[in-house]
Design a protein around this motif. Structure first.
Motif, PDB file in Angstrom:
ATOM      1  N   PRO A 480       0.804  -1.228   0.000  1.00 29.21           N
ATOM      2  CA  PRO A 480       0.000   0.000   0.000  1.00 29.21           C
ATOM      3  C   PRO A 480       0.839   1.281   0.000  1.00 29.21           C
ATOM      4  O   PRO A 480       0.513   2.248  -0.703  1.00 29.21           O
ATOM      5  N   ALA A 481       1.921   1.275   0.781  1.00 25.65           N
ATOM      6  CA  ALA A 481       2.783   2.468   0.818  1.00 25.65           C
ATOM      7  C   ALA A 481       3.436   2.711  -0.535  1.00 25.65           C
ATOM      8  O   ALA A 481       3.570   3.853  -0.986  1.00 25.65           O
ATOM      9  N   PHE A 482       3.854   1.638  -1.212  1.00 23.64           N
ATOM     10  CA  PHE A 482       4.474   1.794  -2.526  1.00 23.64           C
ATOM     11  C   PHE A 482       3.460   2.257  -3.573  1.00 23.64           C
ATOM     12  O   PHE A 482       3.812   2.963  -4.519  1.00 23.64           O
ATOM     13  N   ALA A 483       2.201   1.854  -3.430  1.00 23.73           N
ATOM     14  CA  ALA A 483       1.161   2.319  -4.353  1.00 23.73           C
ATOM     15  C   ALA A 483       0.966   3.834  -4.217  1.00 23.73           C
ATOM     16  O   ALA A 483       0.880   4.561  -5.223  1.00 23.73           O
ATOM     17  N   VAL A 484       0.894   4.306  -2.975  1.00 22.24           N
ATOM     18  CA  VAL A 484       0.781   5.750  -2.741  1.00 22.24           C
ATOM     19  C   VAL A 484       2.011   6.472  -3.287  1.00 22.24           C
ATOM     20  O   VAL A 484       1.913   7.544  -3.898  1.00 22.24           O
ATOM     21  N   ALA A 485       3.183   5.878  -3.095  1.00 21.11           N
ATOM     22  CA  ALA A 485       4.429   6.479  -3.571  1.00 21.11           C
ATOM     23  C   ALA A 485       4.414   6.626  -5.091  1.00 21.11           C
ATOM     24  O   ALA A 485       4.845   7.649  -5.633  1.00 21.11           O
ATOM     25  N   SER A 486       3.908   5.620  -5.790  1.00 19.27           N
ATOM     26  CA  SER A 486       3.876   5.657  -7.247  1.00 19.27           C
ATOM     27  C   SER A 486       2.951   6.768  -7.750  1.00 19.27           C
ATOM     28  O   SER A 486       3.307   7.535  -8.655  1.00 19.27           O
ATOM     29  N   ILE A 487       1.780   6.879  -7.142  1.00 17.31           N
ATOM     30  CA  ILE A 487       0.822   7.907  -7.556  1.00 17.31           C
ATOM     31  C   ILE A 487       1.371   9.309  -7.278  1.00 17.31           C
ATOM     32  O   ILE A 487       1.297  10.212  -8.126  1.00 17.31           O
ATOM     33  N   SER A 488       1.943   9.502  -6.094  1.00 21.26           N
ATOM     34  CA  SER A 488       2.440  10.822  -5.710  1.00 21.26           C
ATOM     35  C   SER A 488       3.600  11.263  -6.593  1.00 21.26           C
ATOM     36  O   SER A 488       3.652  12.418  -7.038  1.00 21.26           O
ATOM     37  N   SER A 489       4.534  10.364  -6.853  1.00 21.12           N
ATOM     38  CA  SER A 489       5.690  10.742  -7.670  1.00 21.12           C
ATOM     39  C   SER A 489       5.282  11.055  -9.107  1.00 21.12           C
ATOM     40  O   SER A 489       5.842  11.959  -9.737  1.00 21.12           O
ATOM     41  N   PHE A 490       4.299  10.322  -9.632  1.00 19.58           N
ATOM     42  CA  PHE A 490       3.819  10.610 -10.986  1.00 19.58           C
ATOM     43  C   PHE A 490       3.183  12.005 -11.040  1.00 19.58           C
ATOM     44  O   PHE A 490       3.439  12.781 -11.976  1.00 19.58           O
ATOM     45  N   ALA A 491       2.383  12.337 -10.038  1.00 20.51           N
ATOM     46  CA  ALA A 491       1.768  13.665  -9.982  1.00 20.51           C
ATOM     47  C   ALA A 491       2.840  14.751  -9.900  1.00 20.51           C
ATOM     48  O   ALA A 491       2.747  15.800 -10.565  1.00 20.51           O
ATOM     49  N   GLY A 492       3.870  14.521  -9.092  1.00 23.31           N
ATOM     50  CA  GLY A 492       4.958  15.486  -8.990  1.00 23.31           C
ATOM     51  C   GLY A 492       5.675  15.679 -10.307  1.00 23.31           C
ATOM     52  O   GLY A 492       6.079  16.795 -10.650  1.00 23.31           O
ATOM     53  N   GLY A 493       5.834  14.599 -11.074  1.00 20.30           N
ATOM     54  CA  GLY A 493       6.481  14.704 -12.373  1.00 20.30           C
ATOM     55  C   GLY A 493       5.691  15.571 -13.337  1.00 20.30           C
ATOM     56  O   GLY A 493       6.261  16.412 -14.053  1.00 20.30           O
ATOM     57  N   ILE A 494       4.393  15.388 -13.370  1.00 18.87           N
ATOM     58  CA  ILE A 494       3.549  16.191 -14.264  1.00 18.87           C
ATOM     59  C   ILE A 494       3.611  17.670 -13.884  1.00 18.87           C
ATOM     60  O   ILE A 494       3.745  18.546 -14.747  1.00 18.87           O
ATOM     61  N   VAL A 495       3.533  17.963 -12.569  1.00 16.91           N
ATOM     62  CA  VAL A 495       3.585  19.354 -12.118  1.00 16.91           C
ATOM     63  C   VAL A 495       4.931  19.983 -12.482  1.00 16.91           C
ATOM     64  O   VAL A 495       4.994  21.136 -12.937  1.00 16.91           O
ATOM     65  N   ALA A 496       6.025  19.254 -12.306  1.00 19.72           N
ATOM     66  CA  ALA A 496       7.354  19.804 -12.593  1.00 19.72           C
ATOM     67  C   ALA A 496       7.495  20.152 -14.071  1.00 19.72           C
ATOM     68  O   ALA A 496       8.027  21.214 -14.427  1.00 19.72           O
ATOM     69  N   ILE A 497       7.032  19.264 -14.941  1.00 18.59           N
ATOM     70  CA  ILE A 497       7.159  19.508 -16.376  1.00 18.59           C
ATOM     71  C   ILE A 497       6.331  20.711 -16.815  1.00 18.59           C
ATOM     72  O   ILE A 497       6.769  21.537 -17.629  1.00 18.59           O
ATOM     73  N   ILE A 498       5.137  20.849 -16.246  1.00 15.07           N
ATOM     74  CA  ILE A 498       4.223  21.907 -16.680  1.00 15.07           C
ATOM     75  C   ILE A 498       4.512  23.246 -16.006  1.00 15.07           C
ATOM     76  O   ILE A 498       4.472  24.296 -16.658  1.00 15.07           O
ATOM     77  N   ALA A 499       4.825  23.219 -14.705  1.00 15.84           N
ATOM     78  CA  ALA A 499       4.774  24.451 -13.915  1.00 15.84           C
ATOM     79  C   ALA A 499       6.122  25.034 -13.515  1.00 15.84           C
ATOM     80  O   ALA A 499       6.155  26.140 -12.963  1.00 15.84           O
ATOM     81  N   ILE A 500       7.240  24.325 -13.743  1.00 12.27           N
ATOM     82  CA  ILE A 500       8.538  24.915 -13.388  1.00 12.27           C
ATOM     83  C   ILE A 500       9.184  25.432 -14.664  1.00 12.27           C
ATOM     84  O   ILE A 500       9.665  24.655 -15.489  1.00 12.27           O
ATOM     85  N   PRO A 501       9.183  26.745 -14.869  1.00  8.99           N
ATOM     86  CA  PRO A 501       9.684  27.307 -16.133  1.00  8.99           C
ATOM     87  C   PRO A 501      11.205  27.280 -16.196  1.00  8.99           C
ATOM     88  O   PRO A 501      11.888  27.180 -15.176  1.00  8.99           O
ATOM     89  N   ARG A 502      11.711  27.390 -17.408  1.00  7.50           N
ATOM     90  CA  ARG A 502      13.147  27.556 -17.584  1.00  7.50           C
ATOM     91  C   ARG A 502      13.570  28.941 -17.105  1.00  7.50           C
ATOM     92  O   ARG A 502      12.814  29.899 -17.197  1.00  7.50           O
ATOM     93  N   THR A 503      14.792  29.034 -16.590  1.00  8.68           N
ATOM     94  CA  THR A 503      15.333  30.344 -16.242  1.00  8.68           C
ATOM     95  C   THR A 503      15.751  31.074 -17.514  1.00  8.68           C
ATOM     96  O   THR A 503      15.858  30.483 -18.588  1.00  8.68           O
ATOM     97  N   ARG A 504      16.025  32.372 -17.371  1.00 10.39           N
ATOM     98  CA  ARG A 504      16.474  33.149 -18.524  1.00 10.39           C
ATOM     99  C   ARG A 504      17.785  32.612 -19.076  1.00 10.39           C
ATOM    100  O   ARG A 504      18.015  32.631 -20.280  1.00 10.39           O
ATOM    101  N   VAL A 505      18.642  32.119 -18.166  1.00  7.19           N
ATOM    102  CA  VAL A 505      19.924  31.574 -18.626  1.00  7.19           C
ATOM    103  C   VAL A 505      19.706  30.341 -19.480  1.00  7.19           C
ATOM    104  O   VAL A 505      20.312  30.167 -20.538  1.00  7.19           O
ATOM    105  N   GLU A 506      18.780  29.460 -19.058  1.00  4.86           N
ATOM    106  CA  GLU A 506      18.506  28.241 -19.827  1.00  4.86           C
ATOM    107  C   GLU A 506      17.885  28.595 -21.186  1.00  4.86           C
ATOM    108  O   GLU A 506      18.230  27.999 -22.212  1.00  4.86           O
TER     109      GLU A 506
END
Length: 512
Positions: A480-506
């Motif tokens: 059960p703990a690993f199931a929660v871990a899988s769902i949470s990490s996947f959600a974090g991945g989607i948020v990071a790709i969509i919502a963390i912009p590149r810096t001006r340097v990048e």
């Protein structure tokens, strides 16, 4: 910000200062000449090796060991509760105080030394907990209550010591790299690399089952073979932490608060002329109101990431001993064999972590740190999903009392190794992102690391309280703990790709 006022008071003085500074690109030392050398950053980062060596032993051996002392599996995670609680309080406090430390030895060094010394004391207490419990009256008892109390004291002291040490280590690297985003990422990649080296050595030490023969004095009437192996491993840890701390702190000089206060490099970070530049600990929660949206996204992804990682850190070797090898603590040899095999898997994990760290800066520069972080979280989610599938396959084989098939063990080891890729990202990218985005907020680098740590420890508190009872509710396993871990990490991945912009340097690098 102070230039207009200075010009009003004495325009002549202002012009003289401009002339004294010389042209922006004229003669004189360039900013590059004041850079800390990469080999110095490498040596400073080496302290992570000693710290992570102890963490590796803690992660691989202590959850199984506390169950061997008599703590039920459902409550084993509660023992880990002090880690996030101490991180919630200790790391922001230490970060804030170290930002303003006036010691002649520097701002960060006194805390790193104090933390390393506390780690040494803690591991001595943990390694000798069974012996101390025996002296206090644990004679022939299945549940060694006194040993458990001593173990918990040592374990909690170790968590506090780790938090005292890690924050100033990260902040010291940020101090040395200044505002150069690329070098900040390089420094954090070095830190991640040494964490990988410490993990490899620590997990290899934890997987070796013959330390009691090399150090025969570790085995006593109160301390059986497993206990003796753990005691010897922590004695080796003491040597590593002392050696790497010396190597790191002797690598470069460090400015104290009083000397750096007058330096341009730290003037924006440490200025006391403006109230927004005073971030006292008791106002820490108030500082969150001034954080920009990009930092909030980093904190959100950090929370989701660590809801994923912490169940793995808690139960990785226990999962191998229970679900894969079908053993139980103090019942036969299968559980102990599985725990050692889990330590081997974590060692492979650390090898992959180290290799990934070498390419970290290039990956972030080419694809963007936010995208790399998000992709790593999705890979992490797939890894936890694979562990659930392996557990289901092993249960369908119904092999009671026998070792699992080689194919099942190989699959588990491959998953452990595979998870080293996202773990390298987790150990590096969030710290670099925060360090490069808090420069204008008035937070010192020590306190900024403490703010990030809040996003790490809060989910750990939730997992520590809920994981054991939740698993027990569903039959006493770790799935059960690993199931929660899988769902949470996947959600974090989607948020990071969509919502963390590149810096001006990048962005500028992409255009070029």
């Amino acid at each position: 910000m102070a230039v207009p006022e200075l010009e009003k008071r004495d325009p002549t003085l202002h012009k003289q200062q401009i002339q004294h500074r010389g042209p922006r690109h004229g003669p004189g030392p360039s900013p590059r000449s004041n850079r800390v050398k990469l080999r110095t950053l490498l040596r400073v980062s080496s302290v992570a090796c000693g710290i992570q060596f102890g963490w590796a032993l803690q992660l691989s051996l202590l959850t199984p060991y506390v169950q061997e002392l008599g703590i039920p599996h459902a409550w084993a995670s509660i023992i880990w509760l002090c880690g996030p609680l101490s991180g919630l309080l200790v790391q922001p406090l230490v970060g804030h105080v170290s930002d303003r430390c006036t010691s002649r030895f520097g701002r960060r060094r006194p805390f790193i030394i104090a933390g390393a010394a506390s780690i040494v004391v803690a591991v001595l207490i943990i390694g000798h907990s069974a012996d101390i419990g025996w002296i206090l009256g644990d004679h022939g008892q299945k549940k060694k209550t006194r040993a458990v109390v001593v173990f918990v004291i040592g374990f909690w002291l170790l968590d506090v010591a780790n938090n005292v040490t890690q924050g100033p280590c990260r902040a010291l690297l940020a101090d040395l790299t200044g505002k150069e985003h690329r070098r900040t990422r390089v420094a954090n990649a070095y830190f991640s690399l040494f964490m990988a080296v410490g993990n490899v050595l620590g997990f290899a030490t934890g997987s070796f089952s013959m330390w009691y023969k090399i150090f025969p004095f570790t085995r006593t009437s109160a301390c059986d073979i497993n206990c003796a192996n753990l005691k010897a491993a922590f004695m080796i840890d003491i040597v590593f932490i002392l050696a790497t701390t010396y190597l790191s702190l002797s690598a470069s000089s460090e400015q104290s608060f009083s000397s750096s206060h007058s330096s341009h490099r730290f003037s924006e970070e440490m200025s006391e002329d403006s109230p927004e530049h005073e971030a006292f600990l008791w106002e820490l929660l108030g500082t969150f109101r001034s954080l920009p949206g990009s930092v909030w996204m980093i904190l959100l992804v950090t929370v989701l990431t660590w809801i994923g990682w912490f169940p793995f850190f808690l139960f990785d070797t226990d999962w191998m001993g229970r679900e894969i090898y079908g053993g139980k603590p103090n019942e036969g040899s299968n559980y102990g064999t599985g725990v050692r095999m889990g330590s081997l898997g974590l060692m492979l994990n650390s090898v992959i972590l180290g290799i990934t760290s070498v390419f970290m800066e290039k990956l972030c520069r080419k694809l963007g740190a936010g995208f790399i972080w998000g992709l790593s979280n999705i890979l992490m989610s797939l890894g936890f999903l694979a562990m659930l599938i392996i557990t289901a396959c092993k249960n369908n084989l119904t092999i009671d009392g026998h070792l699992p098939p080689d194919g099942v063990v190989a699959a588990a080891l491959i998953v452990f190794a595979f998870l080293g890729i996202p773990l390298a990202i987790t150990y590096s990218v969030p710290y670099a992102l925060v360090a490069t985005r808090v420069e204008g907020l008035g937070l010192g680098q020590g306190l900024s690391m403490g703010v990030l740590n809040l996003a790490i420890v809060i989910p750990q508190v939730i997992v520590s309280i809920g994981a054991g009872p939740w698993d027990q509710l569903f039959g006493g396993g770790n799935s059960p703990a690993f199931a929660v871990a899988s769902i949470s990490s996947f959600a974090g991945g989607i948020v990071a790709i969509i919502a963390i912009p590149r810096t001006r340097v990048e962005k500028s690098r992409i255009h070029h």
